[in-house]
Design a protein around this motif. Structure first.
Motif, PDB file in Angstrom:
ATOM      1  N   ALA A 169       2.408  12.148  12.340  1.00  0.00           N
ATOM      2  CA  ALA A 169       2.695  13.380  13.081  1.00  0.00           C
ATOM      3  C   ALA A 169       2.282  14.603  12.266  1.00  0.00           C
ATOM      4  N   ALA A 170       2.573  14.579  10.973  1.00  0.00           N
ATOM      5  CA  ALA A 170       2.193  15.701  10.109  1.00  0.00           C
ATOM      6  C   ALA A 170       0.678  15.818   9.969  1.00  0.00           C
ATOM      7  N   GLN A 171      -0.026  14.712  10.242  1.00  0.00           N
ATOM      8  CA  GLN A 171      -1.484  14.701  10.184  1.00  0.00           C
ATOM      9  C   GLN A 171      -2.125  15.004  11.538  1.00  0.00           C
ATOM     10  N   GLY A 172      -1.298  15.337  12.525  1.00  0.00           N
ATOM     11  CA  GLY A 172      -1.826  15.725  13.825  1.00  0.00           C
ATOM     12  C   GLY A 172      -1.844  14.640  14.877  1.00  0.00           C
ATOM     13  N   ALA A 173      -1.419  13.418  14.509  1.00  0.00           N
ATOM     14  CA  ALA A 173      -1.423  12.310  15.472  1.00  0.00           C
ATOM     15  C   ALA A 173      -0.076  12.258  16.188  1.00  0.00           C
ATOM     16  N   ASN A 174       0.146  13.204  17.076  1.00  0.00           N
ATOM     17  CA  ASN A 174       1.453  13.330  17.707  1.00  0.00           C
ATOM     18  C   ASN A 174       1.717  12.295  18.796  1.00  0.00           C
ATOM     19  N   ASP A 175       0.677  11.622  19.246  1.00  0.00           N
ATOM     20  CA  ASP A 175       0.855  10.635  20.310  1.00  0.00           C
ATOM     21  C   ASP A 175       0.995   9.217  19.780  1.00  0.00           C
ATOM     22  N   ALA A 176       0.963   9.036  18.463  1.00  0.00           N
ATOM     23  CA  ALA A 176       1.050   7.691  17.895  1.00  0.00           C
ATOM     24  C   ALA A 176       2.416   7.077  18.183  1.00  0.00           C
ATOM     25  N   GLU A 177       2.418   5.796  18.533  1.00  0.00           N
ATOM     26  CA  GLU A 177       3.660   5.101  18.910  1.00  0.00           C
ATOM     27  C   GLU A 177       3.677   3.738  18.221  1.00  0.00           C
ATOM     28  N   ALA A 178       4.845   3.377  17.687  1.00  0.00           N
ATOM     29  CA  ALA A 178       4.950   2.212  16.815  1.00  0.00           C
ATOM     30  C   ALA A 178       4.488   0.914  17.480  1.00  0.00           C
ATOM     31  N   GLY A 179       4.916   0.675  18.723  1.00  0.00           N
ATOM     32  CA  GLY A 179       4.550  -0.577  19.377  1.00  0.00           C
ATOM     33  C   GLY A 179       3.046  -0.730  19.553  1.00  0.00           C
ATOM     34  N   ALA A 180       2.400   0.335  20.006  1.00  0.00           N
ATOM     35  CA  ALA A 180       0.950   0.291  20.195  1.00  0.00           C
ATOM     36  C   ALA A 180       0.221   0.151  18.863  1.00  0.00           C
ATOM     37  N   LEU A 181       0.720   0.826  17.844  1.00  0.00           N
ATOM     38  CA  LEU A 181       0.085   0.716  16.530  1.00  0.00           C
ATOM     39  C   LEU A 181       0.213  -0.692  15.974  1.00  0.00           C
ATOM     40  N   LEU A 182       1.347  -1.350  16.226  1.00  0.00           N
ATOM     41  CA  LEU A 182       1.511  -2.718  15.748  1.00  0.00           C
ATOM     42  C   LEU A 182       0.499  -3.654  16.397  1.00  0.00           C
ATOM     43  N   GLU A 183       0.274  -3.493  17.688  1.00  0.00           N
ATOM     44  CA  GLU A 183      -0.713  -4.345  18.362  1.00  0.00           C
ATOM     45  C   GLU A 183      -2.089  -4.190  17.720  1.00  0.00           C
ATOM     46  N   ARG A 184      -2.471  -2.960  17.451  1.00  0.00           N
ATOM     47  CA  ARG A 184      -3.767  -2.714  16.823  1.00  0.00           C
ATOM     48  C   ARG A 184      -3.791  -3.231  15.388  1.00  0.00           C
ATOM     49  N   LEU A 185      -2.696  -3.024  14.661  1.00  0.00           N
ATOM     50  CA  LEU A 185      -2.622  -3.499  13.279  1.00  0.00           C
ATOM     51  C   LEU A 185      -2.757  -5.014  13.216  1.00  0.00           C
ATOM     52  N   ALA A 186      -2.097  -5.722  14.123  1.00  0.00           N
ATOM     53  CA  ALA A 186      -2.184  -7.182  14.134  1.00  0.00           C
ATOM     54  C   ALA A 186      -3.622  -7.643  14.349  1.00  0.00           C
ATOM     55  N   GLN A 187      -4.358  -6.938  15.212  1.00  0.00           N
ATOM     56  CA  GLN A 187      -5.768  -7.284  15.442  1.00  0.00           C
ATOM     57  C   GLN A 187      -6.608  -7.068  14.184  1.00  0.00           C
ATOM     58  N   ILE A 188      -6.420  -5.908  13.549  1.00  0.00           N
ATOM     59  CA  ILE A 188      -7.221  -5.593  12.369  1.00  0.00           C
ATOM     60  C   ILE A 188      -6.864  -6.524  11.217  1.00  0.00           C
ATOM     61  N   PHE A 189      -5.574  -6.779  11.035  1.00  0.00           N
ATOM     62  CA  PHE A 189      -5.160  -7.686   9.967  1.00  0.00           C
ATOM     63  C   PHE A 189      -5.735  -9.083  10.201  1.00  0.00           C
ATOM     64  N   GLY A 190      -5.698  -9.544  11.444  1.00  0.00           N
ATOM     65  CA  GLY A 190      -6.270 -10.853  11.750  1.00  0.00           C
ATOM     66  C   GLY A 190      -7.749 -10.920  11.421  1.00  0.00           C
ATOM     67  N   HIS A 191      -8.460  -9.839  11.666  1.00  0.00           N
ATOM     68  CA  HIS A 191      -9.891  -9.770  11.332  1.00  0.00           C
ATOM     69  C   HIS A 191     -10.111  -9.945   9.836  1.00  0.00           C
ATOM     70  N   TRP A 192      -9.354  -9.187   9.028  1.00  0.00           N
ATOM     71  CA  TRP A 192      -9.543  -9.257   7.577  1.00  0.00           C
ATOM     72  C   TRP A 192      -9.006 -10.565   7.002  1.00  0.00           C
ATOM     73  N   LEU A 193      -7.965 -11.115   7.603  1.00  0.00           N
ATOM     74  CA  LEU A 193      -7.452 -12.412   7.151  1.00  0.00           C
ATOM     75  C   LEU A 193      -8.492 -13.505   7.370  1.00  0.00           C
ATOM     76  N   ALA A 194      -9.178 -13.451   8.503  1.00  0.00           N
ATOM     77  CA  ALA A 194     -10.218 -14.444   8.789  1.00  0.00           C
ATOM     78  C   ALA A 194     -11.365 -14.334   7.788  1.00  0.00           C
ATOM     79  N   ILE A 195     -11.742 -13.121   7.426  1.00  0.00           N
ATOM     80  CA  ILE A 195     -12.794 -12.932   6.415  1.00  0.00           C
ATOM     81  C   ILE A 195     -12.333 -13.486   5.070  1.00  0.00           C
ATOM     82  N   TRP A 196     -11.100 -13.178   4.687  1.00  0.00           N
ATOM     83  CA  TRP A 196     -10.526 -13.649   3.422  1.00  0.00           C
ATOM     84  C   TRP A 196     -10.558 -15.168   3.346  1.00  0.00           C
ATOM     85  N   ARG A 197     -10.221 -15.810   4.458  1.00  0.00           N
ATOM     86  CA  ARG A 197     -10.182 -17.278   4.467  1.00  0.00           C
ATOM     87  C   ARG A 197     -11.574 -17.905   4.526  1.00  0.00           C
TER      88      ARG A 197
END
Length: 219
Positions: free
Chosen positions: A126-154
């Protein structure tokens, strides 16, 4: 999540808390956890062919950085091993804990609020200007990105994860002070990460020191 590990929870499980009453960070610090921020954990079951488990810190850092960097007005960078800072102020923290063959990765991201009066600068989306960010939606995106990097790691090992981490971390030559777990302090400049994800510190006398654990203070 630690309790679910004992019950056989599968690799890739995620949990999110609306708020925490017993949140904690690295070195036993209290993590203030008001409603509105993202508090989540994921579970990685370590296989025989996987890279060293502690290097999941770099996987998680890459994922969190990729999530928050496009949302911030300032420049997001990773601080070893896995804090994410925006213009030097902490916006996210990551904590790894091992139970048997499982690594639980706890992630906290300041979305709507950040603590004040600390001994180090902090910020929020919010202090960085992202006033519409919401925890549930961010988690969905985070899970996708983490899965991408986990697959590369493996599939490809640590090298591509390490290379991406270095692109988004404090630059070579950044002065820093390391408070090691035994309380001793080492000062120097960031040099690189070794092939096992350890921080290599360049000392004033030109020698290199491998840092396996510690609290990093950028100076």
């Amino acid at each position: 999540m630690l309790a679910l590990v004992e019950q056989g929870a599968p690799d890739g499980s995620w949990l999110r808390a609306g708020r925490q009453t017993g949140g904690r960070g690295r070195m036993g610090r209290v993590w203030e956890s008001p409603t509105g921020n993202l508090y989540c954990s994921t579970l990685v079951r370590i296989g025989a062919a996987d890279p060293l488990p502690h290097t999941l810190a770099l996987v998680a850092a890459n994922a969190v950085h990729a999530l928050v960097a496009p949302l911030c007005a300032g420049q997001a960078r990773i601080k070893w091993p896995n804090d994410v800072l925006v213009d030097g102020a902490k916006i996210a923290g990551i904590l790894l804990e091992r139970v048997g063959d499982a690594i639980v990765i706890g992630i906290g991201i300041n979305i709507t609020d950040h603590p004040i009066g600390l001994d180090r600068p902090v910020t929020s989306l919010a202090a960085q200007g992202a006033n519409d960010a919401e925890a549930g939606a961010l988690l969905e995106r985070l899970a996708q990105i983490f899965g991408h990097w986990l697959a590369i790691w493996r599939a490809q090992g640590l090298d591509p994860v390490r290379a991406h981490w270095l692109l988004n971390a404090h630059p070579t030559g950044t002065p820093m002070r390391v408070v090691q777990p035994d309380g001793t302090v080492v000062e120097g400049a960031f040099d690189t990460l070794d092939r096992q994800g350890m921080l290599i510190l360049r000392l004033a006398n030109g020698e290199s020191r491998a840092i396996h654990a510690g609290d990093i203070i950028l100076t």
